[in-house]
Design an enzyme around this catalytic site. Structure first.
Site, short mmCIF file in Angstrom:
data_model
loop_
_atom_site.label_atom_id
_atom_site.label_comp_id
_atom_site.label_asym_id
_atom_site.label_seq_id
_atom_site.Cartn_x
_atom_site.Cartn_y
_atom_site.Cartn_z
N CYS A 160 1.13 -1.62 0.17
CA CYS A 160 0.26 -0.19 0.00
C CYS A 160 0.71 1.61 -0.41
O CYS A 160 0.45 2.72 -0.16
CB CYS A 160 -1.02 0.04 1.16
SG CYS A 160 -1.90 -0.78 0.49
N ILE A 161 2.34 1.23 0.17
CA ILE A 161 3.10 2.68 0.57
C ILE A 161 4.26 2.88 -0.05
O ILE A 161 4.81 1.78 -1.30
CB ILE A 161 3.73 2.49 1.50
CG1 ILE A 161 3.17 1.79 2.99
CG2 ILE A 161 4.72 3.88 1.79
CD1 ILE A 161 1.58 3.03 3.54
#
Lengths: 105, 160
Positions: free
Chosen positions: A104-105
């Site tokens: 997600c990052i």
């Protein structure tokens, strides 16, 4: 899943339109995949990102996060977005012949 | 997972951060960064206590709320013991670092460098008697709610 022709060879793609078989990838294929993403020329900086992503994937089984990518490859965030406009994580993974990153990052 | 064919892909988002606790700030930051990673245009708007995340003196000291947060599964009397919030905060920061979520300041730089605009809310700035110099360099502008809607033209608005 679909197969399409790249440089005269039928290659298989997954549902995200990323290359399915790692063995089908080579630098010539990468150039063609990049063109499909609107990156018309792959510079040394693009290759730095692509090769870093491939190395990480081979070692860890997933593409690196943007943070890891920028910290360890030496390509800063701004430059990364300039090299792969419209979403560096996914675009770079696609050109590198890797599946869509899961982080997600 | 690709778009299932129902509806248009999202092309632009405006994310509002209104809470100043660590857990109140991160979801908005993660969504803004995630948007840019996916090539989605993004604006971040900080309002009320959410502004703590962009105030130079405060942004490195955000804390997890251990009181009034039932999902902490901790009785209020325990949560209110001095040091409990600091403890919970350090635990959470450790876990975040493990999955490569940066500290707030670094995250904001990353998001801004990724091309996301960062705004502070004019009404909140006036209410708390702040000026532009109280904010970190990543803050592009202090804007009114009207301007917020202008920059949000065509965007999905997400309130956190």
């Amino acid at each position: 899943m679909a197969a399409r022709e790249i440089l005269g060879k039928m290659l298989e793609f997954d549902n995200d339109n990323h290359l399915k078989n790692r063995d089908d990838w080579n630098e010539e294929v990468a150039v063609e995949l990049a063109k499909e993403e609107g990156v018309l020329e792959l510079t040394d900086r693009h290759w730095l990102v692509i090769n870093f992503m491939r190395k990480e994937y081979m070692e860890k089984g997933d593409a690196p996060s943007i943070r890891k990518l920028t910290k360890e490859s030496g390509v800063e965030t701004k430059e990364l977005y300039a090299l792969f406009p419209k979403g560096p994580a996914k675009k770079a993974a696609k050109v590198a012949g890797l599946p869509k990153p899961t982080g997600c990052i | 997972m690709e778009n299932n064919g129902n509806g248009q892909p999202i092309e632009k988002v405006s994310i509002i951060v209104s809470h100043g606790s660590l857990e109140g700030v991160y979801p908005g930051l993660i969504m803004a960064n995630g948007a840019r990673m996916a090539g989605i245009e993004a604006n971040l708007f900080f309002t009320f206590f959410g502004m703590d995340a962009i105030i130079n003196k405060r942004m490195d000291k955000l804390k997890v709320a251990t009181v009034g947060n039932p999902a902490m599964h901790m009785p209020t009397v325990l949560g209110s013991i001095p040091g409990m919030s600091a403890f919970a905060t350090s635990m959470m920061k450790k876990e975040m670092e493990k999955i490569d979520i940066p500290p707030v300041r670094e995250f904001l730089t990353m998001i801004h460098d990724a091309g996301c605009n960062i705004y502070a809310c004019k009404a909140s700035v006036d209410m708390f008697h702040l000026t532009k110099s109280d904010f970190c360099d990543e803050v592009d502008e202090i804007i009114s709610v009207g301007q917020f809607y202008e920059v949000s033209a065509g965007a999905n608005i997400i309130f956190t």
